[in-house]
Design an enzyme around this catalytic site. Structure first.
Site, PDB file in Angstrom:
ATOM      1  N   LYS A 192       1.190  -1.128  -0.121  1.00  0.00           N
ATOM      2  CA  LYS A 192      -0.247  -0.130  -0.090  1.00  0.00           C
ATOM      3  C   LYS A 192       1.295   1.177   0.200  1.00  0.00           C
ATOM      4  CE  LYS A 192      -1.759   2.984   2.484  1.00  0.00           C
ATOM      5  NZ  LYS A 192      -1.223   4.538   1.719  1.00  0.00           N
ATOM      6  N   CYS A 300      13.541  10.444   8.080  1.00  0.00           N
ATOM      7  CA  CYS A 300      13.360   9.768   9.049  1.00  0.00           C
ATOM      8  C   CYS A 300      15.025  10.144   9.909  1.00  0.00           C
ATOM      9  CB  CYS A 300      12.773   8.774   9.304  1.00  0.00           C
ATOM     10  SG  CYS A 300      13.858   6.900   8.950  1.00  0.00           S
ATOM     11  N   GLU A 400       8.381  16.781  15.435  1.00  0.00           N
ATOM     12  CA  GLU A 400       9.149  16.289  14.652  1.00  0.00           C
ATOM     13  C   GLU A 400       8.967  17.380  12.703  1.00  0.00           C
ATOM     14  OE1 GLU A 400       8.069  12.765  12.187  1.00  0.00           O
ATOM     15  OE2 GLU A 400      10.248  12.399  11.930  1.00  0.00           O
TER      16      GLU A 400
HETATM   17  P1  NAD Z   1       1.795   9.033   7.855  1.00  0.00           P
HETATM   18  O1  NAD Z   1       1.624   8.003   8.873  1.00  0.00           O
HETATM   19  O2  NAD Z   1       1.643  10.078   7.432  1.00  0.00           O
HETATM   20  O3  NAD Z   1       1.850   8.114   6.064  1.00  0.00           O
HETATM   21  C1  NAD Z   1       2.234   7.116   6.645  1.00  0.00           C
HETATM   22  C2  NAD Z   1       0.622   5.952   5.932  1.00  0.00           C
HETATM   23  O4  NAD Z   1      -0.125   5.926   6.944  1.00  0.00           O
HETATM   24  C3  NAD Z   1       0.148   6.210   4.632  1.00  0.00           C
HETATM   25  O5  NAD Z   1       0.742   4.698   3.112  1.00  0.00           O
HETATM   26  C4  NAD Z   1      -0.885   6.958   4.866  1.00  0.00           C
HETATM   27  O6  NAD Z   1      -2.067   6.605   3.549  1.00  0.00           O
HETATM   28  C5  NAD Z   1      -0.986   6.281   5.867  1.00  0.00           C
HETATM   29  N1  NAD Z   1      -1.925   6.880   7.300  1.00  0.00           N
HETATM   30  C6  NAD Z   1      -1.734   7.952   7.507  1.00  0.00           C
HETATM   31  N2  NAD Z   1      -2.604   8.269   8.328  1.00  0.00           N
HETATM   32  C7  NAD Z   1      -3.145   7.450   8.759  1.00  0.00           C
HETATM   33  C8  NAD Z   1      -4.191   7.609   9.790  1.00  0.00           C
HETATM   34  N3  NAD Z   1      -4.474   8.111  10.590  1.00  0.00           N
HETATM   35  N4  NAD Z   1      -5.056   5.928   9.684  1.00  0.00           N
HETATM   36  C9  NAD Z   1      -4.602   5.186   9.009  1.00  0.00           C
HETATM   37  N5  NAD Z   1      -3.099   5.578   8.035  1.00  0.00           N
HETATM   38  C10 NAD Z   1      -2.956   6.338   7.332  1.00  0.00           C
HETATM   39  O7  NAD Z   1       3.732   8.853   7.048  1.00  0.00           O
HETATM   40  P2  NAD Z   1       3.728   9.848   6.228  1.00  0.00           P
HETATM   41  O8  NAD Z   1       4.236  11.578   6.824  1.00  0.00           O
HETATM   42  O9  NAD Z   1       3.806   9.669   4.337  1.00  0.00           O
HETATM   43  O10 NAD Z   1       6.143  10.509   6.265  1.00  0.00           O
HETATM   44  C11 NAD Z   1       6.401  11.032   6.770  1.00  0.00           C
HETATM   45  C12 NAD Z   1       6.899   9.927   8.457  1.00  0.00           C
HETATM   46  O11 NAD Z   1       7.609   8.533   7.627  1.00  0.00           O
HETATM   47  C13 NAD Z   1       7.672  10.601   9.404  1.00  0.00           C
HETATM   48  O12 NAD Z   1       7.034  10.966  10.688  1.00  0.00           O
HETATM   49  C14 NAD Z   1       8.751  10.273   9.056  1.00  0.00           C
HETATM   50  O13 NAD Z   1       9.819  10.359  10.602  1.00  0.00           O
HETATM   51  C15 NAD Z   1       7.980   8.436   8.973  1.00  0.00           C
HETATM   52  N6  NAD Z   1       9.381   7.916   8.222  1.00  0.00           N
HETATM   53  C16 NAD Z   1       9.821   7.025   9.611  1.00  0.00           C
HETATM   54  C17 NAD Z   1      11.070   6.036   9.237  1.00  0.00           C
HETATM   55  C18 NAD Z   1      11.585   5.132   9.629  1.00  0.00           C
HETATM   56  O14 NAD Z   1      12.208   3.901   9.965  1.00  0.00           O
HETATM   57  N7  NAD Z   1      11.900   5.631  11.190  1.00  0.00           N
HETATM   58  C19 NAD Z   1      11.564   6.626   7.329  1.00  0.00           C
HETATM   59  C20 NAD Z   1      10.301   7.149   6.815  1.00  0.00           C
HETATM   60  C21 NAD Z   1       9.573   7.618   7.272  1.00  0.00           C
END
Ligand code: NAD
Length: 519
Positions: A192, A300, A400
């Site tokens: 996804k 991240c 963040e």
């Molecule tokens: P996000 O959490 O907004 O989205 C990630 C996924 O979750 C997407 O596919 C989205 O459709 C889904 N999603 C978002 N909100 C949701 C909800 N309320 N309910 C269910 N599904 C939901 O993250 P983003 O903005 O796409 O990515 C950035 C974040 O990811 C930052 O916080 C970053 O630190 C983190 N990140 C962490 C790592 C790691 O390895 N720790 C790596 C990359 C990114």
């Protein structure tokens, strides 16, 4: 680098408007199919805000059909040999290399990062696929003669249908944290992608089909919350990989776990570096400029927080000079160092965090608000920003930021720096800049984040190790980490077999009712 040269040639290489907008299809049974939904997410080029594609919120029936295809494929795939699966992965690795530029271009167009940085995004995923061709070695079990004529053996068996929920910031790397390991271990997988940039994932599944993965082994479904909830509640999906922010991740971890699924979930971060006066100043200045502002801070493991020890705070104007020299531009432009952030909403959020710092008493040493490259007046650009005199109670420290913004705090000693870092609730990474081995060793032992850099600003381990965030940066206490041996363990269930092969004349005439003792 010739062996790695991309051979694919037809893909966008500019931010020009796209003439014919096509909706993004999903991927089932090795075919691209258009959703019949009436609900779509518009996906805009972050450099221009021109429409690129529409991403469907798939219907429940469509998603169910993908799971059924994946489940059917699993029944045959799990019985293939790991050597067979390894051969497919060898081809997959080569195809990713052949399509490297095409994958990177899709990332630049949809996500915004520079083309050179997007190539790195692909490479870091490719390396996981390369490591996964070691599947036959990694899946080997153990055997021990535990008693006379008796031995115990261990096996690793696949789980079934698995799913990977991906963030927007690494559109190729994160799907590739899962696809190779899930499949080489005999599982099927449904990706996804982020609804904000699924293009790279779509190329990756096209290549999976070309590499020889049978229909249903690798699939893609689209959508946002409804699709995530479908994954979390679907009984046939046995394991969920998630990478993204804390809000979604903590929810996903608890709902999927409550439904009996295995979950690995990497979450948000606030990565600190302690800067010691004895460090190589020039190396520190370059390392931090790259690690704080590269990818517009949307990593991240971005180095977003500096803890300046003693007189090192006087170096900050020099750091600002280097940050100011970075070229902010459309990601396809030659010489661009950083591109736009993902969306207008993200830009607004980041700018409001900068404003909050000013209001709460910090100083804006370098202000990137209001900048836009002349060719891209409508993009979501923010130039590098440095906030100094920050304290731990300020909003810009607590949240963040996920943008090209570096916050700087001052302390007097290494111990104070360590205490400050450990008080932060996140624990993805931390770095130290010093020339002293003893100082670095003390730091390494005492700090809590899970990935430590010694004069290395972004200490993400390559895939022969694992991605070992800690504290609030990983759900479930860090038990299930991505890739490396722990990745193989995540995607497999252990089975142990204890066998007794006695000669007939060694069998006693009386049954033993006691627990056996070790004799
Ligand atoms: P996000 O959490 O907004 O989205 C990630 C996924 O979750 C997407 O596919 C989205 O459709 C889904 N999603 C978002 N909100 C949701 C909800 N309320 N309910 C269910 N599904 C939901 O993250 P983003 O903005 O796409 O990515 C950035 C974040 O990811 C930052 O916080 C970053 O630190 C983190 N990140 C962490 C790592 C790691 O390895 N720790 C790596 C990359 C990114």
């Amino acid at each position: 680098m010739d062996a790695l040269a991309s051979t694919a040639t037809s893909f966008p290489t500019t931010h020009e408007p796209i003439e014919e907008i096509r909706n993004t299809p999903y991927f089932i049974d090795n075919k691209f199919v258009q959703s019949s939904t009436d609900k779509y997410y518009d996906l805009a080029d972050p450099a221009t805000n021109n429409l690129v594609t529409r991403v469907p919120q798939m219907t429940e029936a469509e998603m169910k059909a993908v799971v059924e295809s994946s489940q059917k494929a699993f029944l045959a795939w799990k019985d293939t040999t790991v050597l067979f699966r390894q051969q497919i992965l060898f081809r997959y690795v080569q195809l990713i290399k052949d399509n490297w530029d095409r994958l990177a271009a899709s990332i630049t167009l949809e996500q915004g990062k520079t083309f050179a940085d997007a190539k790195g995004d692909v490479l870091r995923g490719l390396q996981v696929a390369e490591a996964a061709v070691g599947g036959p070695e990694l899946l080997k079990g153990e055997v021990l003669e535990v008693a006379k004529d008796m031995e115990t053996r261990s096996y690793r068996e696949p789980l079934g249908v698995t799913a990977s929920i991906c963030p927007f910031n690494f559109p190729a790397m994160i799907p590739l944290w899962s696809i190779p390991i899930a499949t080489v271990t005999g599982n099927t997988i449904i990706i996804k992608p982020s609804e904000r940039d699924p293009g790279a994932a779509m190329i990756l599944v096209e290549l999976a089909e070309k590499a020889g993965f049978p229909p249903g082994v690798v699939s893609v479904i689209h959508g946002a919350h409804d699709t995530v909830n479908f994954i979390l509640d679907e009984p046939s999906i046995k394991a969920v990989s998630f990478v993204g922010g804390n809000k979604a991740g903590e929810y996903i971890y608890s709902r999927a776990s409550a439904n009996g699924k295995r979950v690995q979930a990497n979450l948000g971060a606030k990565n600190h570096a302690a800067v010691l006066p004895d460090c190589n100043k020039n190396q520190f200045l370059n390392a931090v400029t790259g690690a704080a502002f590269g990818a517009a801070g949307q990593r991240c493991m971005a180095l977003s927080t500096l803890v300046m020890v003693g007189e090192t705070k006087e170096w900050l104007p020099e750091l600002a000079e280097r940050a100011k020299a970075l070229k902010v531009d459309g990601g396809f432009e030659d010489g661009a160092d950083l591109g736009p952030v993902i969306s207008p909403q993200s830009k607004e959020r980041i700018e409001s965090l900068i404003a909050s710092a000013e209001k709460e008493g910090a100083k804006i040493l370098l202000d990137g608000r209001g900048f836009s490259p002349s060719k891209y007046p409508n993009g979501n650009f923010i130039a590098p920003t440095i906030i100094t005199d920050v304290t731990t109670d300020m909003t810009c420290y607590k949240q963040e930021i996920f943008g090209p913004v570096l916050v700087c705090l001052n302390v007097e000693t290494l111990d104070e720096a360590i205490e400050l870092i450990n008080k932060n609730e996140y624990g993805n990474g931390a770095a130290i800049f010093t020339r002293s081995g003893a100082t670095a060793e003390t730091f390494r032992r005492k700090v809590e984040p899970g990935q430590i850099g010694i004069n290395v600003p972004i200490p993400v381990p390559l895939p022969m190790f694992s991605f070992t965030g800690n504290k609030k940066s990983i759900a479930g206490g860090g038990a299930n980490t991505f890739y490396g041996r722990p990745g193989i363990n995540f995607y497999t269930q252990q089975k142990t077999v204890t066998a007794l092969w006695q000669s007939a004349d060694a069998v006693a005439n009386k049954a033993s009712v006691n627990m056996p003792t070790l004799q």
